[in-house]
Design an enzyme around this catalytic site. Structure first.
Site, PDB file in Angstrom:
ATOM      1  N   LYS A  22      -7.136  -1.737  11.849  1.00 31.31           N
ATOM      2  CA  LYS A  22      -7.927  -0.974  12.805  1.00 31.31           C
ATOM      3  C   LYS A  22      -7.897  -1.653  14.172  1.00 31.31           C
ATOM      4  CE  LYS A  22     -11.613   0.959  10.946  1.00 31.31           C
ATOM      5  NZ  LYS A  22     -12.881   0.753  10.242  1.00 31.31           N
ATOM      6  N   ARG A  92     -17.472  -2.602  13.201  1.00 28.60           N
ATOM      7  CA  ARG A  92     -16.575  -1.958  12.226  1.00 28.60           C
ATOM      8  C   ARG A  92     -15.707  -2.982  11.535  1.00 28.60           C
ATOM      9  NH1 ARG A  92     -13.253   2.279  15.735  1.00 28.60           N
ATOM     10  NH2 ARG A  92     -13.180   3.382  13.747  1.00 28.60           N
ATOM     11  N   GLY A 101     -13.159   3.867   3.369  1.00 29.69           N
ATOM     12  CA  GLY A 101     -14.499   3.936   2.803  1.00 29.69           C
ATOM     13  C   GLY A 101     -14.933   2.711   2.034  1.00 29.69           C
ATOM     14  N   MET A 103     -15.196  -0.533   3.249  1.00 34.99           N
ATOM     15  CA  MET A 103     -15.984  -1.498   3.989  1.00 34.99           C
ATOM     16  C   MET A 103     -16.981  -0.713   4.861  1.00 34.99           C
ATOM     17  SD  MET A 103     -14.276  -4.116   2.922  1.00 34.99           S
ATOM     18  CE  MET A 103     -14.443  -5.494   4.001  1.00 34.99           C
ATOM     19  N   ARG A 336      -4.178   5.432  12.265  1.00 39.40           N
ATOM     20  CA  ARG A 336      -3.478   4.658  11.243  1.00 39.40           C
ATOM     21  C   ARG A 336      -2.470   5.591  10.588  1.00 39.40           C
ATOM     22  NH1 ARG A 336      -8.812   4.372   7.474  1.00 39.40           N
ATOM     23  NH2 ARG A 336      -8.965   6.577   7.066  1.00 39.40           N
ATOM     24  N   HIS A 452     -14.417  11.848   1.135  1.00 41.84           N
ATOM     25  CA  HIS A 452     -14.045  10.686   0.338  1.00 41.84           C
ATOM     26  C   HIS A 452     -13.207  11.067  -0.872  1.00 41.84           C
ATOM     27  CE1 HIS A 452     -14.863   7.734  -2.909  1.00 41.84           C
ATOM     28  NE2 HIS A 452     -14.539   6.888  -1.934  1.00 41.84           N
ATOM     29  N   ARG A 558      18.722   5.471 -28.681  1.00 42.19           N
ATOM     30  CA  ARG A 558      18.208   4.776 -29.870  1.00 42.19           C
ATOM     31  C   ARG A 558      18.386   5.657 -31.085  1.00 42.19           C
ATOM     32  NH1 ARG A 558      12.839   3.547 -26.610  1.00 42.19           N
ATOM     33  NH2 ARG A 558      13.391   5.692 -26.128  1.00 42.19           N
ATOM     34  N   ARG A 614      23.027   2.667 -29.355  1.00 45.36           N
ATOM     35  CA  ARG A 614      22.640   1.458 -30.079  1.00 45.36           C
ATOM     36  C   ARG A 614      22.577   1.769 -31.565  1.00 45.36           C
ATOM     37  NH1 ARG A 614      16.846  -1.036 -29.055  1.00 45.36           N
ATOM     38  NH2 ARG A 614      16.239   0.723 -30.354  1.00 45.36           N
ATOM     39  N   GLU A 749      18.660  -9.646 -25.918  1.00 48.28           N
ATOM     40  CA  GLU A 749      17.206  -9.534 -26.043  1.00 48.28           C
ATOM     41  C   GLU A 749      16.599 -10.722 -26.770  1.00 48.28           C
ATOM     42  OE1 GLU A 749      16.472  -5.864 -28.160  1.00 48.28           O
ATOM     43  OE2 GLU A 749      18.384  -6.022 -29.182  1.00 48.28           O
ATOM     44  N   SER A 768      23.725  -5.218 -22.231  1.00 49.07           N
ATOM     45  CA  SER A 768      22.591  -4.451 -21.744  1.00 49.07           C
ATOM     46  C   SER A 768      21.353  -5.292 -22.039  1.00 49.07           C
ATOM     47  CB  SER A 768      22.519  -3.109 -22.466  1.00 49.07           C
ATOM     48  OG  SER A 768      21.348  -2.445 -22.085  1.00 49.07           O
ATOM     49  N   GLY A 770      17.938  -5.950 -22.919  1.00 51.57           N
ATOM     50  CA  GLY A 770      16.798  -5.216 -23.492  1.00 51.57           C
ATOM     51  C   GLY A 770      15.556  -5.980 -23.090  1.00 51.57           C
ATOM     52  N   THR A 771      15.064  -5.703 -21.885  1.00 52.17           N
ATOM     53  CA  THR A 771      14.025  -6.574 -21.318  1.00 52.17           C
ATOM     54  C   THR A 771      12.675  -6.432 -22.012  1.00 52.17           C
ATOM     55  OG1 THR A 771      13.795  -4.920 -19.587  1.00 52.17           O
ATOM     56  CG2 THR A 771      15.053  -6.896 -19.059  1.00 52.17           C
ATOM     57  N   ASN A 772      12.508  -5.384 -22.794  1.00 51.66           N
ATOM     58  CA  ASN A 772      11.258  -5.280 -23.534  1.00 51.66           C
ATOM     59  C   ASN A 772      11.207  -6.353 -24.632  1.00 51.66           C
ATOM     60  OD1 ASN A 772       8.788  -4.320 -24.412  1.00 51.66           O
ATOM     61  ND2 ASN A 772       9.749  -2.868 -25.837  1.00 51.66           N
ATOM     62  N   ASP A 773      12.235  -6.341 -25.507  1.00 52.08           N
ATOM     63  CA  ASP A 773      12.273  -7.380 -26.532  1.00 52.08           C
ATOM     64  C   ASP A 773      12.497  -8.763 -25.926  1.00 52.08           C
ATOM     65  OD1 ASP A 773      11.619  -6.368 -28.962  1.00 52.08           O
ATOM     66  OD2 ASP A 773      13.632  -5.639 -29.439  1.00 52.08           O
ATOM     67  N   CYS A 836      18.065  -1.922 -19.889  1.00 49.29           N
ATOM     68  CA  CYS A 836      17.420  -0.731 -20.398  1.00 49.29           C
ATOM     69  C   CYS A 836      15.991  -1.164 -20.723  1.00 49.29           C
ATOM     70  CB  CYS A 836      18.132  -0.222 -21.635  1.00 49.29           C
ATOM     71  SG  CYS A 836      18.357  -1.459 -22.894  1.00 49.29           S
ATOM     72  N   TYR A 856      23.942  -1.498 -13.407  1.00 52.76           N
ATOM     73  CA  TYR A 856      23.077  -0.316 -13.491  1.00 52.76           C
ATOM     74  C   TYR A 856      21.723  -0.661 -14.094  1.00 52.76           C
ATOM     75  CZ  TYR A 856      24.091  -0.189 -18.483  1.00 52.76           C
ATOM     76  OH  TYR A 856      24.187  -0.522 -19.806  1.00 52.76           O
TER      77      TYR A 856
HETATM   78  P1  ADP Z   1     -14.177   3.661   8.125  1.00 58.67           P
HETATM   79  O1  ADP Z   1     -13.182   2.584   7.990  1.00 58.67           O
HETATM   80  O2  ADP Z   1     -15.075   3.809   6.963  1.00 58.67           O
HETATM   81  O3  ADP Z   1     -13.566   4.951   8.597  1.00 58.67           O
HETATM   82  P2  ADP Z   1     -14.977   3.226  10.843  1.00 58.67           P
HETATM   83  O4  ADP Z   1     -15.139   1.864  11.365  1.00 58.67           O
HETATM   84  O5  ADP Z   1     -13.721   3.912  11.213  1.00 58.67           O
HETATM   85  O6  ADP Z   1     -15.155   3.185   9.266  1.00 58.67           O
HETATM   86  O7  ADP Z   1     -16.227   4.030  11.367  1.00 58.67           O
HETATM   87  C1  ADP Z   1     -16.933   5.024  10.691  1.00 58.67           C
HETATM   88  C2  ADP Z   1     -17.150   6.212  11.601  1.00 58.67           C
HETATM   89  O8  ADP Z   1     -17.847   5.851  12.793  1.00 58.67           O
HETATM   90  C3  ADP Z   1     -15.862   6.856  12.054  1.00 58.67           C
HETATM   91  O9  ADP Z   1     -16.016   8.243  12.038  1.00 58.67           O
HETATM   92  C4  ADP Z   1     -15.708   6.374  13.460  1.00 58.67           C
HETATM   93  O10 ADP Z   1     -14.966   7.267  14.253  1.00 58.67           O
HETATM   94  C5  ADP Z   1     -17.125   6.241  13.937  1.00 58.67           C
HETATM   95  N1  ADP Z   1     -17.241   5.221  14.974  1.00 58.67           N
HETATM   96  C6  ADP Z   1     -16.938   3.921  14.860  1.00 58.67           C
HETATM   97  N2  ADP Z   1     -17.126   3.264  16.012  1.00 58.67           N
HETATM   98  C7  ADP Z   1     -17.587   4.168  16.893  1.00 58.67           C
HETATM   99  C8  ADP Z   1     -17.962   4.102  18.281  1.00 58.67           C
HETATM  100  N3  ADP Z   1     -17.892   2.968  18.964  1.00 58.67           N
HETATM  101  N4  ADP Z   1     -18.378   5.229  18.865  1.00 58.67           N
HETATM  102  C9  ADP Z   1     -18.436   6.387  18.160  1.00 58.67           C
HETATM  103  N5  ADP Z   1     -18.111   6.515  16.879  1.00 58.67           N
HETATM  104  C10 ADP Z   1     -17.674   5.420  16.233  1.00 58.67           C
HETATM  105 MG    MG Z   2     -12.373   5.071  10.092  1.00 58.99          MG
HETATM  106 MG    MG Z   3      15.249  -4.575 -29.050  1.00 59.92          MG
END
Ligand code: ADP
Ligand code: MG
Ligand code: MG
Length: 889
Positions: A22, A92, A101, A103, A336, A452, A558, A614, A749, A768, A770-773, A836, A856
């Site tokens: 980020k 953030r 989601g 952190m 991202r 989410h 087999r 085999r 094997e 060949s 036979g990496t399992n055995d 295999c 192969y």
């Molecule tokens: P996550 O990784 O869970 O998406 P973010 O750090 O991206 O967490 O932030 C969660 C939400 O808050 C996102 O929708 C983001 O756009 C918003 N947000 C984060 N920082 C700011 C900011 N400085 N001003 C306005 N919105 C923000």
């Molecule tokens: Mg975000």
């Molecule tokens: Mg075998």
């Protein structure tokens, strides 16, 4: 002096390791002049320093944060905690790899009893100011003070009810002030302290909390699931706030530059008017599609779509962008590379080559081979009758059938018991992750395509339907009601994530096919790769599938599975318990044409490609009934019908079963040892192979059999079996008047075979692995026992990095493979080599095979496309490494 804090203009997009994904992208976007609210990033190294100083922020870090803060204040012309003109920031988290989601983020930090008054005056919008303050208290309490947000939601709900409101925007400034009072009460009750008023104190408490969140339960689970190392740490971004909750000319949203579900080149996303940050992702209100922004705020839409295009061109990747509009002005908060389904990944990679954004090699590296599994899944048969219960948003494609469950813990329990379940919830949160993992698919009644549930399901390649508001879900009563229909806990439903349809009961599914884009990408892969891909196929049907998916031969057929087929087992048993040669030969004569028929089918399906067959491998008692069960039957008969023929027959069988019983069947009479003791069985199999070859030759078809002797440990075993094969082949040649082109090789094997490969190669045309055995014999594990009893805990406690039966152990088993190849080629330079076993369809193992110089890999038919791609990636990666190595310093 170590630098722990970077202002946004000091960093760039390549500094992910230090600034987190980020932070690096915020810096990069600042650098290229996009409208990003200014701020600074505290590095991942600071996070590690925090843990090294026993979870306290080192003085040097603190000093640099304060310095950066002063800089930010000057730039913004506002001050943290200034009642006249307060600076508000978000705090953030941001790890090196995106963990959606996982952190926690805090918005509106810097709010307190004084600054809220200042904000109200400054914006002339007290409602907005108090709404922001209460949001801050709620988030801060949840993330930093660890007070369950339930208490706050509860109070808010009560207030809404009391006042007769149905949604938050109806609350007035006075209402929010009242709510804030209640919120502070809750904080006092739970922490026995007042809500912290000093903004600097708030800031450091928040930074602490982000560092701590690196090790919260759901972050740990997510890392384990995605193989993200624990030692990376998270960065912290402190960024000045922009507000999407300032009225109807403001809003917040998320959009992908291309459709993450299908890959179509169109802006794809959602936004909410008059809302802040998390509201869209949380799925609390169902947002509007980005296309409506076009008519509602045409200028903002125009600016946003240009920015999106620019970001995609800049990163040369599909982007997932967060934006906020404050009083008609656009701000970009995050970008991202977007998570996408396999279908979308392929379409986007192929399209981007056509659009000239990336080249073919880059495109091949863009698709994760593991993801392809999704496309090779079965889907709902269009012809099947379906009763549609309800329709929601098609959030992640694929079809699934399962029992309805309403709770993540239950999903996990039933899932672990091997049941197929579909998790149905109003919405999901990161705390449900274990339940999502255990489910076939997810259904929610609220939330949009970027909620989410949708994001996580797409990431895991699970089918998902969101925002299906027709579903009335009663989690407590474990019921799902749609109109008149009631679906109870445990009832079967089928969902189609590509259409959003939810259906009652189990609907028939059909086999997958490869889309034109997929075929195109795979044809590029075939041009790049330098290692063959074959399939393991035990019957004509699998061989046909393998051929269709692009296998260049059968790497392992087999023959024992042919023995197990319907109607054959009794004959096999007759062969085993025969008391004299005559009886035995009679059974063998009966088996021969059956095997021959199978071989004909497989040869035909492979159209002249090599087929490695085999000879019989498992211990014979695997074809006989279970000893204990047989004993019970015999005892019963002895009492009930002591004179019967059936009893005599069963007693004879029991004697044989006892005779064949072994202490350790895995290390007993099996593989070529069986051929040494019962040459007549191998002889029959070889005859069947060549009769089949002769039959096809008659039809003018080419065949290319490779006869493989299993479980060789000593050169003399192979020598003797080779003679048997050659003699038998000669006899068939004389009989049919034809000449066969064929080779004889062995499966490596057993460690001794790998260590004496130079000797063995003198008698072998191919090896060949036979990496399992080979994994079983190298580790001294029996797979079933290991996986059932201790492997899981070994992996959890990191005694082993991975399950060596899924991912080839390159240090140990791999060394034997390397040794085998090297020694073998020394005495037999034309020796052909391959592997295999399941490893042949696993990307890192394929990479290893390529680097080790194998000819192969062979894997199950459904993994062939994956292996073709992984093989290409191995080649491209190796080239890139060589280029790097030759770059002059
Ligand atoms: P996550 O990784 O869970 O998406 P973010 O750090 O991206 O967490 O932030 C969660 C939400 O808050 C996102 O929708 C983001 O756009 C918003 N947000 C984060 N920082 C700011 C900011 N400085 N001003 C306005 N919105 C923000
Ligand atoms: Mg975000
Ligand atoms: Mg075998």
């Amino acid at each position: 002096m170590e630098k722990y804090v970077y202002l946004f203009h000091e960093g760039n997009g390549n500094m992910r390791d230090l600034l987190g994904g980020k932070g690096a992208n915020l810096a990069e976007m600042t650098r290229i002049g996009l409208p990003v609210p200014y701020g600074f990033t505290i590095t991942t190294e600071a996070c590690n320093a925090y843990y090294e100083s026993n979870k306290s922020i080192p003085a040097l870090v603190e000093m640099q944060v304060l310095e950066a803060l002063t800089h930010l204040e000057e730039k913004m012309g506002k001050k943290l905690g200034d009642p006249e003109n307060p600076l508000l920031v978000s705090v953030r988290s941001g790890s090196v790899f995106s963990m959606p989601g996982m952190m926690d983020t805090i918005l509106n930090l810097g709010m307190n009893d004084e600054t809220v008054v200042g904000m109200a005056k400054l914006t002339n919008n007290p409602r907005f100011a108090y709404d922001s303050y209460r949001r801050f208290i709620q988030m801060f309490s949840d993330v930093v003070l660890e007070i369950d947000s339930y208490y706050f939601e509860q109070l808010l709900e009560e207030t809404r009810e009391q006042k007769g409101y149905t949604s938050d925007p109806e609350l007035t400034a006075e209402d929010w002030q009242e709510v804030i009072k209640g919120y502070k009460e809750i904080v006092r009750k739970h922490t026995r302290k007042d809500f912290p008023q000093d903004p600097k104190n708030q800031l450091f408490l928040a930074i602490n909390a982000v560092f701590n969140s690196w090790n919260n339960q759901r972050a740990i689970v997510y890392r384990r699931l995605n193989k993200i190392p624990d030692h990376l740490g998270t960065a912290v971004n402190v960024q000045s706030m922009v507000f999407g909750n300032m009225g109807n000319d403001s809003g917040t949203g998320v959009a992908f530059t291309r459709n993450p579900s299908t890959g179509e080149p169109e802006l794809y996303g959602e936004y909410l008017i008059n809302a802040q940050g998390e509201d869209v992702v949380a799925g609390i209100r169902t947002p509007q599609a980005i296309s409506t922004l076009k008519s509602e705020m045409p200028e903002v839409y125009q600016q946003f779509s240009e920015t999106a295009k620019r970001l995609e061109q800049h990163y040369k990747e599909m982007q997932d962008i967060e934006f906020t509009v404050e009083r008609g002005k656009l701000f970009i908060l995050q970008t991202r590379s977007g998570k996408r389904t396999a279908q979308a990944a392929i379409r986007i990679a192929v399209d981007m080559v056509k659009e000239g954004i990336i080249d073919r090699k880059q495109a091949l590296l863009r698709v994760d081979p593991d993801q392809l599994n999704q496309l090779l899944h079965r889907r709902i048969d269009e012809k099947a009758e379906r009763k549609i219960l309800a329709k929601g948003l098609p959030a992640s494609p694929g079809a699934a059938t399962g029992q309805v469950v309403f709770d993540a813990d239950e999903a996990e329990q039933l899932g672990n018991d091997g049941k197929k379940v579909i998790l149905v919830r109003p919405e999901t949160t990161p705390d449900d992750i274990h339940g999502i993992v255990a489910s076939q698919a997810i259904v929610t009644s609220r939330g949009g395509m970027t909620s989410h549930a949708a994001v996580v399901a797409r990431g895991m390649g699970k089918a998902c339907i969101c925002g299906c508001e027709a579903l009335k879900i009663d989690v407590k009563a474990k019921q799902l009601i749609v109109g008149e229909t009631v679906v109870n806990y445990g009832d079967m439903i089928t969902i189609d994530g590509s259409t959003g349809e939810i259906m009652l009961g189990e609907i028939p599914m059909i086999d997958p096919e490869l889309s034109p884009e997929f075929q195109l990408l795979l044809s590029w892969a075939d041009q790049e790769r330098k290692i063959g891909v074959r399939a393991n196929a035990d019957n004509p049907e699998d061989a046909r599938k393998a051929f269709e998916f692009g296998a260049g031969g059968v790497g392992l057929c087999r023959t024992e599975h042919m023995f197990m087929e319907q109607g054959r087992l009794p004959i096999v048993q007759k062969m085993i318990i025969a008391e004299n040669d005559e009886e035995r030969m009679e059974a063998i004569e009966q088996l021969l044409p059956m095997q021959q028929g199978d071989f004909e089918g497989i040869f035909e399906a492979m159209q002249g490609y090599p087929v490695t067959i085999r000879l019989l491998d498992p211990p014979l008692h695997e074809f006989l009934p279970d000893k204990e069960e047989l004993l019970v039957e015999v005892t019963k008969l002895q009492i009930l019908d002591p004179q019967s023929d059936e009893l005599k027959q069963k007693e004879k069988l029991l004697r044989k079963v006892r005779q064949l019983d072994e202490f350790n069947p895995m290390l007993g009479l099996r593989g070529c040892r069986l051929g040494m003791v019962h040459p007549e069985i191998y002889e029959m199999q070889v005859k069947a192979i060549f009769y089949a070859a002769a039959k096809l030759a008659e039809k003018g078809m080419e065949v290319n059999p490779e006869i493989m002797i299993p479980l060789v440990g000593h050169i003399n075993e192979l020598k003797s079996m080779r003679e048997l094969v050659i003699e038998t082949a000669q006899r068939v040649e004389e009989e049919t008047g034809r000449n066969f082109k064929y080779t004889i090789g062995t499966m490596i094997e057993i460690p001794r075979a790998a260590l004496t490969a130079d000797q063995i190669a003198e008698e072998a045309d191919f090896f060949s692995f036979g990496t399992n055995d080979l994994t079983q014999t190298t580790f001294g594990y029996s797979r079933d026992d290991a996986e059932g009893k201790f492997l899981q805990s070994y992996i959890e406690t990191k005694v082993l990095p991975q399950n060596p039966f899924a991912v080839l152990d390159q240090d140990g088993v791999g060394k034997l493979v390397e040794t085998g190849v090297k020694l073998g080629r020394k005495t037999n330079p034309t020796l052909k080599t391959g592997i295999c076993g399941e490893h042949g369809g696993e990307k890192s193992s394929i990479d290893f095979c390529y680097r080790t110089g194998l000819d192969y890999v062979s894997c199950s038919p459904y993994r062939v496309p994956l292996a073709r791609l992984a093989a290409a990636q191995a080649t491209i990666r190796q080239e890139q490494k060589k280029c790097e190595a030759y770059t002059p310093v």
